[in-house]
Design a protein around this motif. Structure first.
Motif, PDB file in Angstrom:
ATOM      1  N   GLU A 168      19.807  55.837  42.175  1.00  0.00           N
ATOM      2  CA  GLU A 168      21.246  56.948  42.691  1.00  0.00           C
ATOM      3  C   GLU A 168      22.151  56.380  43.870  1.00  0.00           C
ATOM      4  N   GLU A 169      21.419  54.563  44.428  1.00  0.00           N
ATOM      5  CA  GLU A 169      22.195  53.667  45.230  1.00  0.00           C
ATOM      6  C   GLU A 169      22.850  53.362  44.562  1.00  0.00           C
ATOM      7  N   PHE A 170      22.001  52.298  43.689  1.00  0.00           N
ATOM      8  CA  PHE A 170      23.260  51.416  42.749  1.00  0.00           C
ATOM      9  C   PHE A 170      24.285  52.287  41.915  1.00  0.00           C
ATOM     10  N   THR A 171      23.681  53.554  41.293  1.00  0.00           N
ATOM     11  CA  THR A 171      25.084  54.315  40.052  1.00  0.00           C
ATOM     12  C   THR A 171      26.269  54.702  41.520  1.00  0.00           C
TER      13      THR A 171
ATOM     14  N   ALA B 123      33.259  58.686  35.805  1.00  0.00           N
ATOM     15  CA  ALA B 123      33.732  58.086  37.613  1.00  0.00           C
ATOM     16  C   ALA B 123      35.418  58.385  37.748  1.00  0.00           C
ATOM     17  N   GLY B 124      35.760  58.891  37.101  1.00  0.00           N
ATOM     18  CA  GLY B 124      37.281  59.759  36.742  1.00  0.00           C
ATOM     19  C   GLY B 124      38.382  59.241  36.918  1.00  0.00           C
ATOM     20  N   ALA B 125      38.033  57.918  36.318  1.00  0.00           N
ATOM     21  CA  ALA B 125      38.961  56.744  36.414  1.00  0.00           C
ATOM     22  C   ALA B 125      39.243  55.918  35.607  1.00  0.00           C
ATOM     23  N   TYR B 126      39.778  55.347  35.046  1.00  0.00           N
ATOM     24  CA  TYR B 126      39.856  54.223  34.018  1.00  0.00           C
ATOM     25  C   TYR B 126      39.449  52.540  34.312  1.00  0.00           C
ATOM     26  N   VAL B 127      38.720  52.112  33.596  1.00  0.00           N
ATOM     27  CA  VAL B 127      38.966  50.739  34.044  1.00  0.00           C
ATOM     28  C   VAL B 127      39.604  49.946  32.729  1.00  0.00           C
ATOM     29  N   PRO B 128      40.233  48.332  33.348  1.00  0.00           N
ATOM     30  CA  PRO B 128      41.180  47.940  32.456  1.00  0.00           C
ATOM     31  C   PRO B 128      40.338  46.712  31.083  1.00  0.00           C
TER      32      PRO B 128
ATOM     33  N   ILE C   1      26.660  47.599  37.841  1.00  0.00           N
ATOM     34  CA  ILE C   1      27.271  46.712  38.751  1.00  0.00           C
ATOM     35  C   ILE C   1      26.265  47.364  40.582  1.00  0.00           C
ATOM     36  N   GLY C   2      26.862  48.570  40.787  1.00  0.00           N
ATOM     37  CA  GLY C   2      26.509  48.771  41.837  1.00  0.00           C
ATOM     38  C   GLY C   2      24.820  47.849  42.511  1.00  0.00           C
ATOM     39  N   ALA C   3      23.650  48.028  41.153  1.00  0.00           N
ATOM     40  CA  ALA C   3      22.814  46.417  41.807  1.00  0.00           C
ATOM     41  C   ALA C   3      23.495  45.763  41.766  1.00  0.00           C
ATOM     42  N   THR C   4      24.503  44.949  41.470  1.00  0.00           N
ATOM     43  CA  THR C   4      24.543  43.195  41.142  1.00  0.00           C
ATOM     44  C   THR C   4      25.890  43.148  42.756  1.00  0.00           C
ATOM     45  N   LEU C   5      26.642  44.246  42.553  1.00  0.00           N
ATOM     46  CA  LEU C   5      28.026  44.206  44.309  1.00  0.00           C
ATOM     47  C   LEU C   5      27.207  44.389  45.460  1.00  0.00           C
ATOM     48  N   LEU C   6      25.531  45.427  45.694  1.00  0.00           N
ATOM     49  CA  LEU C   6      25.196  45.309  46.566  1.00  0.00           C
ATOM     50  C   LEU C   6      24.108  44.100  46.869  1.00  0.00           C
TER      51      LEU C   6
END
Ligand code: UTP
Length: 407
Positions: free
Chosen positions: A75-78, A137-142, A246-251
């Motif tokens: 949950e935290e990572f996501t 996410a409700g947002a696009y990724v380039p 992404i979350g695991a890497t950023l955190l």
């Protein structure tokens, strides 16, 4: 470069044969050949027959943030990943410049139809996977798509024809990777047509330089993208911009993350993420001694158990720092079509020469750290390298079915 300059440089490198029949060529073809000769990287050609360079330091195992550890913090990572996507910090790079020679297609690999009762090409599978995330996410990724001179026009035409598979066109940008001259087994340049040297895309390691040369760093900056998730075209189960990864890497505070899977056995032909001289490193299966390949920890698991699947996240600021560093060049045996002395085009059925490539795995080694993020291979790894057998269209179809993708 004019004819006499070309002859001089070719003579220095014992390659005058490519000028045979030069005077009979049209002026356009002459100009094309002179341009190609000017662009040759002679240092690279000279690598034929030399031992490859070894980087310094001892290889040590790294382990992975394994599936159970990820589950515990899912949950935290996501949430961290979804937030980053919503803030526009994440971009994705599709590496689609390869020639796919093992598949023997006469079109870009992404156009391969994996469907059985309906049309479903690789590109479509990948965009569907990306849409899963952007819908959540409700947002696009380039999405930046790397092509090569050989397949760029056709790739763009196909995306247009298919209406970008439902992805908004303004979020998709194409860029062309560079080419490198190819040679025969004696290191001699080959011609693929009159006045045209045989060239091949220069590997997937040059993607960031090519992206920058195409002016797309401005696009990345203006959108506020801070991280790029790069991935191969041929894994149809590829999760793109995976929020938890992404979350695991950023955190973690690391400047990169690498998706890994548990190898099926000690000798599976895939690179294993480890450390070398304290830095991340991908050790190829043929570099591991029997002793290392079979070494286990106290619970009996292989020490070099985690193989990479060409899905990485890199921090853009770190990529900018290393972009002018020299990358190792790999000399790879390939089937290279060429014209013989009589001017006939030969399409060899066996490798007949070398092409020169830089590889993304060497870019991972330029990072300060890389989070080894384990994914379940049956859910995320279905590479299509061949039509049949291991890592093939057949095996990928089976895996897609198991993941409830209608074919
Ligand atoms: P592969 O190593 O499987 O190479 O590429 P390939 O050229 O597609 O196939 P073969 O070896 O000729 O059969 C792994 C990924 O890297 C990309 C490919 O498109 C694929 O996504 N790639 C490879 C590039 O983008 N450029 C290259 O020069 C080589």
């Amino acid at each position: 470069m004019d004819k006499s300059e070309a002859l001089k440089v070719l003579r220095e490198h014992n390659q005058e044969h490519v000028m045979k029949g030069f005077d009979d060529l049209s002026s356009d073809l002459q100009a094309q050949l002179l341009r190609q000769i000017e662009e040759i990287d002679w240092e690279t050609i000279a690598l034929v027959g030399q031992d490859s360079e070894e980087s310094e330091g001892d290889i040590e195992p790294l382990g992975a943030v394994d599936v159970s550890q990820i589950e515990a913090r899912k949950e935290e990572f996501t949430k961290a990943g979804i937030d980053a996507i919503k803030e526009g910090k994440i971009g994705a790079v599709l590496l689609a410049g390869g020639m796919g020679t093992r598949l023997g297609l006469d079109k870009p690999k992404g156009e391969l139809n994996v469907g059985i009762n309906r049309d479903l090409c690789i590109f479509n599978c990948l965009i569907n996977n990306l849409l899963d995330v952007t819908n959540e996410a409700g947002a696009y990724v380039p999405l930046y798509v790397m092509t090569s001179e050989k397949n760029n026009d056709e790739t763009i035409r196909f995306f247009e024809e298919k209406n970008y598979f439902g992805y908004p066109k303004e979020y998709v940008k194409f860029f062309i990777q560079e080419m490198a001259a190819a040679v025969d087994f004696d290191g001699k340049l080959l011609l693929e047509g009159p006045g045209r040297l045989a060239t091949s895309p220069n590997g997937n390691g040059g993607w960031f330089t090519s992206l920058a040369k195409a002016g797309l760093l401005d696009d990345i900056k203006s959108r506020g993208v801070e991280w790029l998730n790069i991935f191969a075209v041929d894994n149809v189960l590829q999760r793109i911009a995976d929020p938890s990864f992404i979350g695991a890497t950023l955190l973690s505070g690391a400047d990169s993350g690498s998706k890994v899977v548990h190898k099926v056995d000690a000798y599976e032909k895939m690179g294993a993420l480890c450390k070398k001289g304290g830095k991340p490193y991908i050790v190829e299966y043929y570099e591991l001694s029997k002793e290392m390949a079979e070494a286990t920890d106290e619970s009996g698991d292989y020490l070099y158990a985690f193989g990479v699947i060409l899905n990485y996240i890199f921090k853009v600021s770190r990529l900018e720092e290393i972009m002018n560093n020299r990358m190792p060049v790999h000399v790879v045996e390939k089937k290279i079509p060429y014209i013989d002395d009589k001017g006939e085009l030969i399409k060899p059925s066996e490798p007949n020469g070398y092409k020169f490539e830089t590889l993304v795995v060497d870019m991972v080694a330029m990072m300060n750290d890389s989070v080894p993020y384990e994914v379940i291979r049956e859910k995320e790894f279905a590479p299509i390298k061949n039509l049949h057998g291991v890592d093939s269209l057949d095996s990928a179809r089976e895996l897609l079915k198991k993941n409830n993708v209608e074919l």
